[in-house]
Design an enzyme around this catalytic site. Structure first.
Site, short mmCIF file in Angstrom:
data_model
loop_
_atom_site.label_atom_id
_atom_site.label_comp_id
_atom_site.label_asym_id
_atom_site.label_seq_id
_atom_site.Cartn_x
_atom_site.Cartn_y
_atom_site.Cartn_z
N CYS A 384 39.07 41.75 52.08
CA CYS A 384 38.43 42.44 53.33
C CYS A 384 38.52 41.12 54.50
CB CYS A 384 37.04 42.73 53.04
SG CYS A 384 36.62 44.06 54.07
N HIS A 510 38.19 46.81 48.78
CA HIS A 510 37.57 46.15 47.82
C HIS A 510 37.98 46.51 46.48
CE1 HIS A 510 34.60 44.18 50.54
NE2 HIS A 510 35.02 45.19 51.46
N GLU A 512 37.29 44.99 43.99
CA GLU A 512 36.16 44.68 42.60
C GLU A 512 35.14 45.76 42.48
OE1 GLU A 512 36.46 43.72 45.97
OE2 GLU A 512 34.46 43.27 46.87
N1 GLN Z 1 33.68 41.84 58.87
C1 GLN Z 1 34.93 42.16 58.61
C2 GLN Z 1 35.10 43.83 59.33
O1 GLN Z 1 33.84 44.44 59.31
C3 GLN Z 1 35.07 42.19 57.06
C4 GLN Z 1 34.18 43.30 56.37
C5 GLN Z 1 34.17 42.68 54.74
O2 GLN Z 1 34.78 41.72 54.31
N2 GLN Z 1 33.60 43.75 53.89
O3 GLN Z 1 36.29 44.32 59.40
#
Ligand code: GLN
Length: 538
Positions: A384, A510, A512
């Site tokens: 992310c 994600h 994970e």
């Molecule tokens: N802040 C970033 C976004 O909103 C990444 C979010 C995250 O790592 N979950 O796109």
């Protein structure tokens, strides 16, 4: 009751952090291994609608389900133990309960009545508890009541449990998790806090059926008898829960204490087969007898509270076992990483993971960590925000766009290589409005990612507002950073890779959240494998 689902309530006494989530997940595992379908629900007594707006320092990681619910991290344990996905219905907060009651009031559904904690809030709690049971998919629903008995905010929940025990007495039981402290000076285990905690429950009209006693030392027969006598439970319902080497030992420890057997007896359910935990046991054997060790750096800004990265840390345990290897995590604070110390901080690591996150704190350290991994050919996984940092780093240092950034941090930047998704631009509220939950992703054949998954169409969970800016895609690909995974419907970039690097993968989603004991996540397995290969080369 309207259906045959049985309900097990898990309450906590004496202190918080006794591990209700792990006990609930372990019991569910044992029941599942006997052939029952079980699910676990967490009721959180705080007023936030969900933990999505909470700083990870408050309650640790925010776990995301397939249906896009932002939930308590215990749901991660439930999924990792049971290997069955959870959903919004598995996590309910006081905020959500009140929101729902207030919306009903505004619609006039209470027909002029005064809306009160009892019966309206408690009825809403009871409805939310039974949603999962009424689906007809589960024989048993385990409901974990957050907080500690005696907390003001838990009262409506305990009252709802009392009512359910009264209304459906043959279908509900209560397990109370408590602490038996060891007084070193006296050399004794003490049962008094447990007695008081049960008394507190009794004052609220709830008699626990089973006591799970957290302890650092063995509970001998005399102590068990004493607890049973003072707390009105049968002696076989006093369950010892000793500190374990790993959370994955707990199902076996609970089996040895016959927790599942006692539960089934109390619920008048047949014991069915003896639990088959062969896969679980062989996982534990490998976990405890690794043949090698790799060092992986986890770069994030919440590393002081390891619960902030719970699912990532657990995914490494699963992926380590899949590789017969122990993954030793080095927790690295991104805020402390600078150009001048990066080499010494990351020296000797076999792999580097840059973690998800929000906001500007620590981002320059994350970008430095990516640069180190890319230039030194260290296997890299960016998740992310970690993937977004990889994109920014590549733009700045390979494409020469020194002013490249994400518009999350610099709205006016000259090269917005990461920018806000179109559908996010009109959103004003912060809670529950990100791109959340499962989306499909199409992988490029022969990419590291496609090789890891061994398939080309995957579905992964998301939680973000910003995305790779496709305006720049051609420039990136011309210079060697490839979009190897995209959303088939929108073209949104989900995965970037650098083929001219031993293993460099950034994912917008994600992975994970989907790793379990029985299904270690393929991307983590491949990343650990690449880190082992790097180790051999050194
Ligand atoms: N802040 C970033 C976004 O909103 C990444 C979010 C995250 O790592 N979950 O796109």
């Amino acid at each position: 009751m309207s259906n045959s689902t049985k309900y097990i309530f898990v309450t906590g006494g004496v202190t918080s952090s006794l591990g209700k989530g792990i006990i609930s997940a372990s019991l569910a595992k044992l029941l599942q291994a006997r052939g029952y379908t079980a699910t676990i629900q967490k009721l959180d007594p705080y007023i936030n609608i969900d933990p999505g707006t909470l700083n990870p320092y408050e309650h640790g990681e925010c776990f995301v389900t397939d249906d896009g619910a932002e939930t308590d991290l215990d749901l991660g344990h439930y999924e990792r133990f049971l290997n069955v996905p959870t959903s919004q219905a598995n996590n309910v907060t006081t905020g959500r309960i009140y929101q729902s009651v207030i919306e009903k009031e505004r619609r006039g559904e209470f027909l002029g009545k005064t809306v009160q904690v009892i019966p309206h809030i408690t009825d809403e709690i009871k409805d939310k508890i039974q949603i999962l049971g009424k689906k007809g998919e589960f024989d048993i629903v385990i409901t974990e009541i957050g907080g500690t008995v005696g907390d003001i905010e838990s009262l409506p929940y305990v009252e709802a449990v009392r009512q359910m025990l009264w209304e459906y007495e043959n279908d509900c039981i209560v397990i109370h998790l408590t602490l038996i402290p060891y007084l070193a000076a006296a050399g004794e285990l003490k049962t008094k806090p447990t007695q008081h905690s049960v008394k507190q429950l009794l004052e609220l009209g709830v008699q626990p059926d089973i006591l799970c006693c957290r302890t650092e030392h063995e509970l001998d027969l005399n102590l068990r008898k004493k607890i049973a006598k003072f707390c009105n439970v049968s002696i076989n319902a006093v369950i010892e829960s000793r500190d374990a080497e790993t959370i994955y030992d707990v199902p076996l420890l609970m089996q040895a204490e016959e927790l599942d057997k006692v539960v089934l007896e109390k619920l008048n359910l047949p014991s069915k087969s003896i639990p088959n935990l062969d896969t679980w046991k062989s996982f534990l054997t490998t976990l405890k007898n690794p043949t090698k060790e790799v060092n992986i750096g986890l770069v994030g800004k919440y590393v002081e509270l390891k619960d902030s990265y719970k699912s990532i840390a657990e995914s490494f345990i699963h992926a380590g076992v899949a590789n017969q290897c122990r993954v030793k995590l080095k927790w690295i604070h991104s805020e402390k990483l600078t150009k001048s110390n990066i080499a010494s901080e990351l020296e000797g690591l076999d792999g580097i993971l840059v973690a998800p996150g929000f906001g500007s704190r620590g981002i320059s350290g994350k970008i430095e960590a990516v640069k180190f991994a890319r230039e030194n050919k260290v296997p890299f996984l960016g998740i992310c925000l970690g993937m977004q940092c990889a994109v920014i780093e590549f733009a700045r240092n390979v494409l020469g766009m020194t002013e490249a950034h994400t518009t999350e941090i610099d709205e006016q930047c000259k090269f917005p290589v990461i920018s806000m998704m179109e559908e996010q631009k009109s959103i004003a509220n912060l809670g529950g409005t990100m791109r959340l939950g499962s989306y499909k992703c199409k992988l490029k054949p022969n990419s590291n990612t496609a090789n890891a998954y061994n398939t080309e169409l995957i579905s992964e969970r998301h939680r973000h507002r910003y995305e790779f800016n496709n305006m720049f895609l051609e420039e990136f690909e011309n210079k060697g950073m490839m979009a190897t995974g995209t959303n088939p419907d929108t073209g949104l970039v989900e995965v970037v890779e650098i083929p001219d690097h031993p293993w460099f993968v950034g994912v917008q989603y994600h992975p994970e959240y989907k790793s379990t004991v029985e299904n270690p996540h393929p991307l983590f397995v491949a990343f650990v494998n690449a880190s082992i290969a790097n180790l051999k080369e050194k």
